[in-house]
Design a protein around this motif. Structure first.
Motif, PDB file in Angstrom:
ATOM      1  N   SER A  86      -1.003   4.214   5.161  1.00  0.00           N
ATOM      2  CA  SER A  86      -1.950   3.228   4.648  1.00  0.00           C
ATOM      3  C   SER A  86      -3.262   3.869   4.188  1.00  0.00           C
ATOM      4  CB  SER A  86      -2.236   2.178   5.731  1.00  0.00           C
ATOM      5  OG  SER A  86      -2.815   2.813   6.844  1.00  0.00           O
ATOM      6  N   SER A 139       0.815  -1.213   0.000  1.00  0.00           N
ATOM      7  CA  SER A 139       0.000   0.000   0.000  1.00  0.00           C
ATOM      8  C   SER A 139       0.851   1.267   0.000  1.00  0.00           C
ATOM      9  CB  SER A 139      -0.937   0.005   1.221  1.00  0.00           C
ATOM     10  OG  SER A 139      -0.187   0.080   2.405  1.00  0.00           O
ATOM     11  N   ALA A 172      -3.199   5.927  -0.084  1.00  0.00           N
ATOM     12  CA  ALA A 172      -3.617   5.303  -1.340  1.00  0.00           C
ATOM     13  C   ALA A 172      -5.134   5.373  -1.481  1.00  0.00           C
ATOM     14  CB  ALA A 172      -3.133   3.859  -1.396  1.00  0.00           C
ATOM     15  N   PHE A 197       2.663   8.886  -9.950  1.00  0.00           N
ATOM     16  CA  PHE A 197       1.518   8.022 -10.210  1.00  0.00           C
ATOM     17  C   PHE A 197       0.302   8.830 -10.656  1.00  0.00           C
ATOM     18  CE2 PHE A 197      -2.427   6.175  -8.716  1.00  0.00           C
ATOM     19  CZ  PHE A 197      -2.424   4.994  -9.452  1.00  0.00           C
ATOM     20  N   GLN A 206      -7.002   7.185  -4.541  1.00  0.00           N
ATOM     21  CA  GLN A 206      -7.931   6.422  -5.370  1.00  0.00           C
ATOM     22  C   GLN A 206      -9.262   7.154  -5.480  1.00  0.00           C
ATOM     23  OE1 GLN A 206      -7.293   3.347  -7.043  1.00  0.00           O
ATOM     24  NE2 GLN A 206      -9.157   4.116  -8.035  1.00  0.00           N
ATOM     25  N   THR A 241       5.117   2.384  -8.118  1.00  0.00           N
ATOM     26  CA  THR A 241       3.677   2.154  -7.992  1.00  0.00           C
ATOM     27  C   THR A 241       2.997   2.308  -9.348  1.00  0.00           C
ATOM     28  OG1 THR A 241       3.662   2.998  -5.742  1.00  0.00           O
ATOM     29  CG2 THR A 241       1.561   3.001  -6.895  1.00  0.00           C
ATOM     30  N   THR A 242       2.271   1.251  -9.767  1.00  0.00           N
ATOM     31  CA  THR A 242       1.517   1.377 -11.010  1.00  0.00           C
ATOM     32  C   THR A 242       0.020   1.248 -10.757  1.00  0.00           C
ATOM     33  OG1 THR A 242       1.912  -0.956 -11.360  1.00  0.00           O
ATOM     34  CG2 THR A 242       3.337   0.568 -12.546  1.00  0.00           C
ATOM     35  N   GLY A 243      -0.329   0.790  -9.573  1.00  0.00           N
ATOM     36  CA  GLY A 243      -1.736   0.721  -9.197  1.00  0.00           C
ATOM     37  C   GLY A 243      -1.814   0.916  -7.697  1.00  0.00           C
ATOM     38  N   LEU A 244      -2.967   1.398  -7.235  1.00  0.00           N
ATOM     39  CA  LEU A 244      -3.075   1.679  -5.801  1.00  0.00           C
ATOM     40  C   LEU A 244      -3.626   0.469  -5.062  1.00  0.00           C
ATOM     41  CD1 LEU A 244      -4.523   5.285  -6.063  1.00  0.00           C
ATOM     42  CD2 LEU A 244      -2.199   4.630  -5.437  1.00  0.00           C
ATOM     43  N   ASN A 245      -2.949   0.102  -3.982  1.00  0.00           N
ATOM     44  CA  ASN A 245      -3.446  -0.970  -3.117  1.00  0.00           C
ATOM     45  C   ASN A 245      -3.629  -0.409  -1.734  1.00  0.00           C
ATOM     46  OD1 ASN A 245      -3.081  -3.320  -4.952  1.00  0.00           O
ATOM     47  ND2 ASN A 245      -0.996  -2.541  -4.903  1.00  0.00           N
ATOM     48  N   PHE A 246      -4.568  -0.967  -0.999  1.00  0.00           N
ATOM     49  CA  PHE A 246      -4.649  -0.558   0.391  1.00  0.00           C
ATOM     50  C   PHE A 246      -5.220  -1.661   1.255  1.00  0.00           C
ATOM     51  CE2 PHE A 246      -8.770   0.304  -1.152  1.00  0.00           C
ATOM     52  CZ  PHE A 246      -8.639   1.165  -2.229  1.00  0.00           C
TER      53      PHE A 246
END
Ligand SMILES: Nc1ncnc2c1ncn2[C@@H]1O[C@H](COP(=O)(O)OP(=O)(O)OP(=O)(O)O)[C@@H](O)[C@H]1O
Ligand SMILES: Nc1ncnc2c1ncn2[C@@H]1O[C@H](COP(=O)(O)OP(=O)(O)OP(=O)(O)O)[C@@H](O)[C@H]1O
Ligand code: SF4
Ligand SMILES: [Mg+2]
Ligand SMILES: [Mg+2]
Lengths: 354, 557
Positions: B199, A269, B202, B231, B206, A275-280
């Motif tokens: 945490s 996260s 992100a 990003f 998003q 970072t190419t995609g957002l994770n959480f």
């Protein structure tokens, strides 16, 4: 890299740890009940070693750091053992632990300005703190030591008689580091020392901290939110969740091959250059007055099993060194029959968000 | 990534926002103002509909000021901002308020942005009330819709909550709901995730992406964190001390950073990749004082690619010498210190720096030693000459160049290392490299002060001779009234003021290059002041026109 690593490993084994925490617990009493901010933490720190302490906000990092120093606020209770040079800091009389701080233990805080007296020159700050811990030193010796420490931090001797406000933010933090190190303590806790600084200055301070072991042979507990800083400045890392260290080991091992799902999700996260995609991680860390049964991470864990919700995971050796506590890693023989069944997770909403 | 569109929605032209620093009122009277901070200094930027433009830079680079200027919250000193073809400066009252609906802002600290006494429903609906929506039920429908959009569901759980009941991430969601409820087309997000836990960042990022998608927003994303900018943004403007130093498509900025400052920022990002080596060549020092920026290129004191024409000056010399002293032993330092003496005067920026107090030859030897220790420091190339003066030397620096933004490949860069001829439209519009700036602000201010002091001093010294406001007083000599004179109140005051001005001229007049005639003027004014004081207080009867023989002189009535 591998040579460096085995060197460091043998170092760790050959030398006595500087500091050894065993089952340390800290509670804050509140009207709602006790906040178990640190709940059974154990680790060792070798001479000249840097241990990074990471985890989400509120998981007890600062409480642990202060607890080790004996700097807890009134109303906080603590338990366990912290061995330092053959003595248990936690069972010392306050006077003795005060004497230990400063001369043998040091602390670096996030906001340097609030720790410096605006009406005192830098020289007076040094005079005062050195005198307290080593009254035998003469004024000239004190100045000599202070100037040496300042010089190592890149602060020229011409600034010795300046006041705190005459320094920039980065210089003030270097000043704090110089003050924490002037008596050459063997163990220092740095609590988010770069959070308030500009990007480039932060990198400079990280570099200074990284050079610490070379210059002073100081062991450092570096508390930070930033896993990038851990990767750059630490030998080992301890990942904290809800008052416990859930995984610890060499930084390269843990970051390349996280064993605990929380470590993995925390790394995933983090927004980095790759970072190419957002994770959480869904949800938020639990209320420490009444943490979940079993593994405290189970309500948020993407891999939680039936056993995780009922039994505390066992603290075991990590496959590649270090410690971890997660049922996925084992021990197999303690998982009851059917315990490996996938746990049905409740849907976590923003209402549970941090 | 292709541009979402080429249609400009906001057009910023040569925008400057300068803040005057407050000096004392007397200081202002005599022209020595404390200076200005060029928070934003001649910036050109076009936002295209649907894109995300990042403003990245360290503290004090003017990111927030530029963002606030877009909302009309920071007054433009120069230049213009057009929103959909309309100049913001031409709007007033109601039209400006309407514009506030179209451009909204989200701030760094969600706790500070929310009124602790307002519930979520009140806070989010307030913007509607301000913009004239009277019906409470209509407002409520909109509030519920906005809260759902920002993910605060089930909504009923949040409507009645106060900020203190919410976590940081939830508060930032409320702030976002408040921003989108007026249906804006541009959102300025000022460090929206910096204060949040790692945490949660992100999640909010998003959410901002989703909102952009759903509502067709255009973003200005202000941050000091290059990783999230990489990003999140389509284009990035790197800012330093009020200027854009590099601007271009995100991929190009990261694949091919050109400006030394951009490169430094990229090197400094801590990376969780355990295989990465610590950067060793970080820029030294910190962002300098914006009220008195470095000469030439503002980044030159920290730049490790700087050239002889980047603007070297006295403050750089001080930093160099003090850096040298951090690597000397205490004895060496004491010895060298006694040769060069105090360095404080070098803080006053000038291209002709005088140092040394123990002899010119000794000072030269000292400088050679500093040079031998760090022969590759770019400052050495910026020294034109070192001449003996008095008991030290005068180091003459080369005039610096203040580089303008110029096209370099797909981006624009403001650095002398990229002197490509301007070809693109935008590049052609930007100025040539500005001429060497040093003398303008420094000596102009001080000369103004000098002239001011002279004028005030002369008036104070001479006016009381003609203006009258006195108290008659009798002089008794040997018991006989022999003469009378007057205490001239104006004269006393004038004398004091004139003396003060004269003294100031003597000690501080004439600016950096202290010409001897200012000292002469100072002496004259001060003497006139003394004379006037004595005369005014009747102590100088001999010179006074009100002597006993001339009692009926008009001067004394
Ligand atoms: N003085 C105090 N009294 C009561 N509770 C406290 C006190 N200090 C901390 N806590 C609680 O203890 C828990 C751990 O706090 P701590 O500050 O140690 O976390 P942290 O990991 O350092 O968080 P952060 O990353 O935000 O600094 C939190 O739930 C916090 O609310
Ligand atoms: N209202 C004001 N009055 C005077 N000076 C100001 C004002 N607002 C900003 N400044 C100055 O303008 C410069 C730019 O400030 P600004 O807040 O725009 O920088 P920033 O890039 O947003 O920095 P940060 O990262 O610290 O938020 C700074 O030197 C600041 O001190
Ligand atoms: S102009 Fe000079 S000082 Fe500025 S960034 Fe370029 S090389 Fe460095
Ligand atoms: Mg903390
Ligand atoms: Mg700002």
């Amino acid at each position: 890299m591998s040579i460096e690593m085995s060197n460091a490993m043998s170092l760790e084994m050959s030398r006595e740890p500087v500091i050894s925490a065993r089952d340390v617990r800290v509670w804050y009493g509140t009207t709602r009940g006790a906040i178990r901010a640190v709940d059974g933490v154990s680790f060792d720190l070798a001479p000249g070693e840097t241990l990074g302490l990471v985890g989400e906000s509120g998981c007890g990092k600062s409480t642990l750091g202060r607890g080790l120093m004996g700097l807890l606020p009134k109303g906080a209770k603590r338990d366990g053992e912290v061995w330092f040079e053959g003595k248990d800091i936690l069972s010392m009389r306050p006077k003795d632990s005060y004497r230990l701080r400063g001369s043998h233990l040091g602390m670096i805080f996030q906001e340097p300005l609030t720790r410096l007296n605006p009406l005192m020159r830098i020289s007076d700050h040094f005079q005062e703190s050195i005198k307290q811990h080593d009254p035998s030193l003469t004024k000239d010796e004190i100045k000599q030591r202070a100037l040496d420490a300042l010089r190592l931090m890149g602060i020229p001797p011409t600034r010795y008689r300046s006041y705190p406000h005459e320094f920039s933010g980065g210089m003030r933090q270097r000043l704090m580091i110089a003050m924490a190190l002037v008596l050459k303590p063997s163990f220092v806790v740095a609590d988010e020392p770069t959070t308030a600084l500009d990007v480039l200055v932060e990198a400079q301070i990280v570099q200074i901290l990284n050079d610490l072991r070379r210059n002073f042979n100081t062991s450092l507990l570096l508390i930070t939110h930033n896993v990038g800083i851990v990767a750059e400045a630490c030998d080992r890392v301890a990942v904290m969740y809800a008052g416990r260290i859930v995984e610890q080991g060499r930084v390269a091992d843990v970051f390349e091959n996280p064993q605990h799902p929380y470590t993995r999700e925390l790394l995933r996260s983090t927004i980095s250059l790759r970072t190419t995609g957002l994770n959480f991680i869904p949800g938020a860390p639990p209320d420490l007055v009444d943490p979940p049964d079993g593994c405290r991470f189970h309500p948020r864990c993407p891999e939680a099993m039936a056993v995780c919700a009922t039994r505390n995971p066992v603290n075991i050796e990590r496959p590649r060194g270090g410690r971890v506590e997660c049922w996925l890693v084992g021990p197999e023989d303690e998982i009851p029959p059917g315990g490996k069944q996938r746990l049905k997770q409740e849907e976590l909403t923003v209402a549970d968000e941090a | 990534m292709a541009w979402p569109s080429t249609e400009p929605i906001v057009d910023i032209r040569d925008l400057s926002v300068h803040y005057g620093l407050r000096g004392g009122s007397l200081a202002r009277l005599i022209g020595s103002d404390a200076g200005t901070v060029k928070a934003v200094d001649g910036i050109n930027l076009t936002l295209r509909r649907g894109e995300v433009v990042g403003l990245v830079g360290e503290s004090g680079s003017g990111k927030s000021t530029l963002g606030r200027a877009l909302l009309g919250l920071a007054p433009a000193t120069e230049g213009s901002i057009e929103f959909e073809g309309q100049d913001l400066a031409d709007l007033s009252g109601r039209r400006l308020r309407a514009l506030r609906r179209d451009i909204q802002m989200v701030f760094q600290d969600p706790s500070a942005a929310l009124n602790p006494a307002m519930t979520v429903e009140e806070a989010v609906g307030d913007a509607l009330r301000v913009h004239g929506m009277r019906s409470a039920s209509e407002r409520r429908t909109k509030v519920i819709d906005a809260l759902e959009r920002v993910g605060l569901s089930p909504v009923e759980l949040f409507l009645e909550k106060y900020p203190r009941d919410l976590s940081g991430g939830q508060k930032q969601r409320v702030v976002l709901a408040r921003a989108i409820i007026t249906g804006p087309s541009v959102l300025v997000a000022d460090e929206p995730i910096s204060m949040l836990d790692m945490s949660v960042r992100a999640k909010i990022l998003q959410l901002m992406l989703d909102l952009k998608q759903d509502l067709g927003l255009t973003y200005v994303y202000i941050t000091h964190d290059l990783a999230s900018a990489k990003f999140f943004c389509d284009r990035i403007a790197i800012m330093y001390l009020g200027r854009v130093v590099e601007i271009g498509p995100t991929e190009e900025i990261f694949a091919n950073p050109r400006h030394p400052y951009t490169k430094a920022l990229l090197r400094a990002i801590p990376d969780p990749d355990p295989g990465r080596q610590l950067p060793r060549d970080l820029p030294r020092g910190e962002v300098p004082d914006a009220a008195s920026p470095p000469f030439g290129c503002a980044f030159h004191p920290r730049c490790n690619e700087a050239t002889p024409i980047c603007g070297w000056e006295s403050r750089d010399l001080r930093a160099l010498i003090e850096g040298h002293w951090t690597r000397r032993s205490a004895e060496e330092y004491a010895g060298e210190r006694s040769i060069v003496g105090d360095l404080d005067h070098l803080d006053k920026p000038t291209t002709g720096a005088t140092i040394g107090s123990a002899g010119s030859a000794e000072t030269r030897v000292f400088l050679d030693r500093v040079r031998a220790e760090k022969p590759d420091e770019p400052i050495w190339g910026g020294i034109d000459a070192i001449n003996d003066v008095g008991s030290g030397v005068r180091v003459q620096f080369r005039e610096g160049v203040d580089p303008a933004l110029r096209r370099a490949g797909e981006v624009q860069v403001a650095c002398v290392l990229y002197p490509d001829e301007p070809t693109g439209v935008e590049a052609a519009e930007s100025d040539r490299d500005r001429p060497p700036p040093p003398p303008e602000p420094v000596s102009a201010g001080i000369n103004r002060r000098t002239v001011g002091l002279t004028v005030v001093g002369l008036i104070a010294a001479l006016l009381p001779f003609v203006a009258f406001a006195g108290i008659t007083r009798e002089f008794v000599q040997n018991g006989v009234l022999t003469s009378y004179s007057r205490i001239n109140v104006l004269g006393i005051l004038g004398g004091v003021v004139a003396f003060g001005c004269g003294w100031a001229l003597l000690t501080k007049g004439g600016g950096a290059e202290r010409a001897p005639w200012w000292k002469a003027v100072g002496v004259v004014v001060a003497l006139l002041g003394v004379l006037q004081f004595l005369h005014g207080s009747s102590l100088l009867v001999a010179v006074s026109p009100c002597q006993s023989e001339r009692v009926d002189s008009t001067w004394c009535r």
